[in-house]
Write a protein that holds these residues in place. Structure first.
Motif, short mmCIF file in Angstrom:
data_model
loop_
_atom_site.label_atom_id
_atom_site.label_comp_id
_atom_site.label_asym_id
_atom_site.label_seq_id
_atom_site.Cartn_x
_atom_site.Cartn_y
_atom_site.Cartn_z
N ALA A 199 -15.25 7.42 3.61
CA ALA A 199 -16.66 7.07 3.38
C ALA A 199 -17.38 6.90 4.72
O ALA A 199 -18.56 7.20 4.86
CB ALA A 199 -16.76 5.79 2.54
N GLY A 248 -7.69 1.36 -7.06
CA GLY A 248 -8.74 2.38 -6.99
C GLY A 248 -8.87 3.14 -8.30
O GLY A 248 -8.16 2.87 -9.28
N GLU A 263 -12.55 -0.12 -8.04
CA GLU A 263 -12.90 1.06 -8.83
C GLU A 263 -11.93 1.29 -9.99
O GLU A 263 -12.17 2.14 -10.84
CB GLU A 263 -12.94 2.29 -7.91
CG GLU A 263 -14.00 3.29 -8.35
CD GLU A 263 -14.05 4.52 -7.44
OE1 GLU A 263 -14.36 4.36 -6.24
OE2 GLU A 263 -13.79 5.62 -7.94
N ALA A 308 -5.42 -3.55 -7.17
CA ALA A 308 -6.65 -2.96 -6.61
C ALA A 308 -6.31 -1.54 -6.18
O ALA A 308 -6.39 -1.19 -5.01
CB ALA A 308 -7.14 -3.81 -5.44
N GLY A 334 -24.23 2.90 -1.59
CA GLY A 334 -23.76 1.57 -1.24
C GLY A 334 -23.38 0.73 -2.45
O GLY A 334 -22.76 -0.32 -2.32
N TYR A 335 -23.75 1.22 -3.65
CA TYR A 335 -23.45 0.45 -4.86
C TYR A 335 -21.94 0.39 -5.11
O TYR A 335 -21.42 -0.60 -5.61
CB TYR A 335 -24.15 1.06 -6.07
CG TYR A 335 -25.65 1.13 -5.90
CD1 TYR A 335 -26.42 -0.02 -5.98
CD2 TYR A 335 -26.29 2.33 -5.63
CE1 TYR A 335 -27.79 0.03 -5.80
CE2 TYR A 335 -27.66 2.40 -5.45
CZ TYR A 335 -28.41 1.25 -5.53
OH TYR A 335 -29.76 1.30 -5.35
N LEU A 336 -21.25 1.45 -4.77
CA LEU A 336 -19.82 1.52 -5.07
C LEU A 336 -19.04 0.51 -4.21
O LEU A 336 -18.30 -0.32 -4.74
CB LEU A 336 -19.29 2.94 -4.84
CG LEU A 336 -19.97 4.02 -5.69
CD1 LEU A 336 -19.61 5.41 -5.19
CD2 LEU A 336 -19.57 3.88 -7.15
N GLU A 362 0.85 -1.19 0.00
CA GLU A 362 0.00 0.00 0.00
C GLU A 362 0.89 1.25 0.00
O GLU A 362 1.80 1.36 0.83
CB GLU A 362 -0.91 -0.03 1.25
CG GLU A 362 -1.57 1.28 1.62
CD GLU A 362 -2.43 1.88 0.52
OE1 GLU A 362 -3.26 1.14 -0.07
OE2 GLU A 362 -2.27 3.08 0.22
N LEU A 401 -20.82 5.48 6.36
CA LEU A 401 -20.45 4.24 5.66
C LEU A 401 -21.67 3.48 5.14
O LEU A 401 -22.13 2.50 5.73
CB LEU A 401 -19.59 3.32 6.55
CG LEU A 401 -18.88 2.22 5.76
CD1 LEU A 401 -17.81 2.81 4.87
CD2 LEU A 401 -18.24 1.18 6.67
N LYS A 420 -9.72 5.87 1.80
CA LYS A 420 -11.01 6.31 1.20
C LYS A 420 -12.18 5.63 1.91
O LYS A 420 -13.23 6.23 2.11
CB LYS A 420 -11.01 6.02 -0.30
CG LYS A 420 -12.11 6.75 -1.03
CD LYS A 420 -12.08 6.50 -2.53
CE LYS A 420 -11.17 7.47 -3.23
NZ LYS A 420 -11.25 7.31 -4.71
C1 LIG Z 1 -15.98 11.12 0.40
C2 LIG Z 1 -16.35 9.75 -0.10
C3 LIG Z 1 -17.43 9.08 0.46
C4 LIG Z 1 -17.80 7.82 -0.03
N1 LIG Z 1 -18.87 7.18 0.56
C5 LIG Z 1 -19.25 5.98 0.07
C6 LIG Z 1 -20.33 5.27 0.66
O1 LIG Z 1 -20.90 5.69 1.69
N2 LIG Z 1 -20.73 4.10 0.10
C7 LIG Z 1 -20.10 3.57 -1.00
O2 LIG Z 1 -20.52 2.52 -1.49
N3 LIG Z 1 -19.02 4.17 -1.53
C8 LIG Z 1 -18.58 5.36 -1.02
N4 LIG Z 1 -17.48 5.98 -1.58
C9 LIG Z 1 -16.74 5.29 -2.66
C10 LIG Z 1 -15.84 4.16 -2.12
O3 LIG Z 1 -15.14 4.62 -0.98
C11 LIG Z 1 -14.88 3.70 -3.22
O4 LIG Z 1 -15.63 3.30 -4.34
C12 LIG Z 1 -13.99 2.55 -2.75
O5 LIG Z 1 -13.18 2.93 -1.65
C13 LIG Z 1 -13.07 2.06 -3.86
O6 LIG Z 1 -12.41 0.92 -3.38
P1 LIG Z 1 -11.08 0.38 -4.09
O7 LIG Z 1 -10.53 -0.65 -3.17
O8 LIG Z 1 -11.36 0.03 -5.49
O9 LIG Z 1 -10.11 1.66 -4.14
P2 LIG Z 1 -9.57 2.60 -2.98
O10 LIG Z 1 -10.45 2.58 -1.81
O11 LIG Z 1 -9.29 3.90 -3.65
O12 LIG Z 1 -8.21 1.91 -2.56
C14 LIG Z 1 -7.11 1.85 -3.45
C15 LIG Z 1 -5.84 1.75 -2.64
O13 LIG Z 1 -4.74 1.58 -3.52
C16 LIG Z 1 -3.66 2.38 -3.06
N5 LIG Z 1 -2.79 2.71 -4.17
C17 LIG Z 1 -3.04 3.49 -5.25
N6 LIG Z 1 -1.96 3.57 -6.03
C18 LIG Z 1 -1.00 2.79 -5.46
C19 LIG Z 1 0.34 2.44 -5.84
N7 LIG Z 1 0.92 2.93 -6.94
N8 LIG Z 1 1.03 1.60 -5.03
C20 LIG Z 1 0.45 1.08 -3.90
N9 LIG Z 1 -0.79 1.38 -3.50
C21 LIG Z 1 -1.51 2.23 -4.29
C22 LIG Z 1 -4.34 3.60 -2.50
O14 LIG Z 1 -3.51 4.31 -1.59
C23 LIG Z 1 -5.57 3.00 -1.82
O15 LIG Z 1 -5.33 2.67 -0.48
C24 LIG Z 1 -17.08 7.23 -1.09
C25 LIG Z 1 -15.98 7.90 -1.64
C26 LIG Z 1 -15.62 9.15 -1.15
C27 LIG Z 1 -14.43 9.85 -1.77
#
Ligand SMILES: Cc1cc2nc3c(=O)[nH]c(=O)nc-3n(C[C@H](O)[C@H](O)[C@H](O)COP(=O)(O)OP(=O)(O)OC[C@H]3O[C@@H](n4cnc5c(N)ncnc54)[C@H](O)[C@@H]3O)c2cc1C
Length: 391
Positions: free
Chosen positions: A43, A159, A356, A157, A366-368, A31, A48, A39
């Motif tokens: 959320a 994001g 994402e 993963a 909650g869909y995300l 990470e 959440l 993130k």
């Molecule tokens: C303000 C806010 C509120 C939200 N509220 C909700 C909610 O209530 N309900 C809902 O369903 N969704 C919500 N979301 C959306 C949800 O949080 C995201 O869709 C979800 O976190 C995406 O998950 P992920 O694991 O794909 O990516 P992320 O959570 O973005 O995690 C990706 C990880 O990869 C790491 N990373 C990136 N690049 C590198 C690299 N080069 N090397 C190593 N590590 C790296 C990042 O640091 C991060 O920790 C919200 C988003 C925001 C911004």
């Protein structure tokens, strides 16, 4: 040699890591940030919203990607709720089916999740930033300098591209594109819109606009939003943001509980000696911020029927989406055709992707998170059998 490598400790990566560990793989999660799941924790500040408690067909209809259906059928709203309960977090269903942990924050759930992963042998390396490929290997910038890993199987993963300060900065796009992975351009999703306000509006910044309907491209959503110096943002706007981003005009119904005929009737007498604001307040019970919006976007205000029509369909004069760095989520990412059904990259065998960073989008509610958890699980399970060392 690293056995199973997960890059990115957000919800998708942690879910994948758990699935790999459950299958007996030795998992390292790298990470970039000093701590995981920033993130997800953000959320949690809004309670959440983990998933949506609604029939699967209605749930699936919210996604723009049919290919997610089998993945969400395996791990959908019911499974998300069970998973949270399994981590000691009771959940409740709030208004319109939104599901939250009773604690209304992410930290207790995340703590329980991380300790379960640690107990399963998952090693988390923070401040390990993936910096691209070195031949077939993964190069990292770490506190100890450059490190290169050659894992048997990898899950990406990382994001999407919104809120980059929480870690998801999409720096990986050119590295995967150079390896032949098709990537749809990132665009803001669930975002606000820029408005170039007149000076009169400054006193309304921060004010919520409640009890309106937002109408765009055949969609009509009851919702709320907030005015800021930058423009408009908030749940009601996010709900129609995709249609507006794709070019649909946005209008506001300032009196959604009254028909056009009723509004016309109430305005028929004219303002008489009253100020416009007083008259609109009394005749239609419009609050000051709605009257200010009507004057901002409807000036010069017409009279009679035309004014009634304006109250029911006020054109929102905006300057386009706010930047992706402010958006709740992003559209775009690794294209469906670049992936197998197991979420393995066709161009890079042994490398899977989830969350994402894949090309799908959905509204908030909650869909995300559900799709991030579900794709993480799918990729983790599929990767479990890949390149396993002989017993
Ligand atoms: C303000 C806010 C509120 C939200 N509220 C909700 C909610 O209530 N309900 C809902 O369903 N969704 C919500 N979301 C959306 C949800 O949080 C995201 O869709 C979800 O976190 C995406 O998950 P992920 O694991 O794909 O990516 P992320 O959570 O973005 O995690 C990706 C990880 O990869 C790491 N990373 C990136 N690049 C590198 C690299 N080069 N090397 C190593 N590590 C790296 C990042 O640091 C991060 O920790 C919200 C988003 C925001 C911004």
């Amino acid at each position: 040699m690293t056995d199973a490598l997960v890059i990115g400790a957000g919800p998708a990566g942690l879910m994948a890591a758990g699935a790999l560990a459950a299958a007996g793989r030795r998992v390292v999660v790298c990470e970039a940030k000093p701590s995981p799941a920033r993130k997800f924790l953000m959320a949690g500040k809004a309670g959440l919203n983990l998933t949506r408690d609604e029939p699967l067909a209605a749930f699936l209809a919210q996604y723009d990607a049919d290919w997610l259906a089998p993945i969400l059928a395996d791990f959908g709203p019911g499974e998300v709720m069970d998973w949270a309960r399994g981590l000691g977090q009771e959940v409740f269903t709030g208004s319109s089916g939104r599901v939250f942990p009773v604690a209304m924050k992410a930290s207790p759930l995340l703590r329980a999740w991380l300790s379960r992963l640690a107990a399963a042998g998952v090693e988390l390396r923070t401040r390990w930033r993936w910096a691209g490929f070195e031949d077939a290997c993964f190069a990292f910038d770490t506190p100890e300098g450059r490190a290169v890993l050659a894992p048997r199987v990898t899950i990406l993963a990382l994001g999407g591209a919104s809120w980059p300060r929480l870690g998801s900065d999409a720096a990986w796009v050119p590295w995967l594109a150079a390896r032949g992975v098709a990537i749809a351009p990132f665009r803001p999703a669930n975002m606000g819109f820029t408005v170039d306000w007149s000076d009169h509006m400054a006193r309304h910044f921060g004010a919520p606009v409640k009890g309106v309907a937002l109408v765009a491209g055949g969609q009509r959503e009851r919702g709320e939003f907030v005015l800021s110096a930058r423009g408009i943002e908030g749940g009601g706007v996010y709900a129609v943001s995709r249609a507006v981003r794709e070019g649909a005009a946005l209008t506001l119904d300032l009196a959604p509980d009254r028909s056009l005929a009723e509004v016309t009737g109430r305005l028929a007498k004219g303002s008489g000696k009253e100020t416009m604001a007083n008259w609109l307040r009394k005749a239609l019970k419009l609050d000051p911020v709605k009257i200010a919006l009507l004057q901002e976007w409807g000036r010069p205000l017409p009279k009679g029927d035309r004014l009634a029509r304006l109250v029911k369909a006020l054109p929102v004069r905006h300057g386009g989406p706010r930047p992706i760095a402010e958006a709740i989520s992003s559209a775009g990412g690794i294209a469906r055709e670049a992936l197998t059904e197991a979420l393995e990259l066709r161009a890079l065998p042994g490398v899977f992707a989830a969350g994402e960073m894949l090309d799908w989008e959905a509204p908030t509610g909650g869909y995300l998170l559900t799709a991030c958890l579900a794709t993480g699980l799918r990729a983790g399970r599929a990767a479990s059998g890949y390149g396993a060392a002989a017993p």
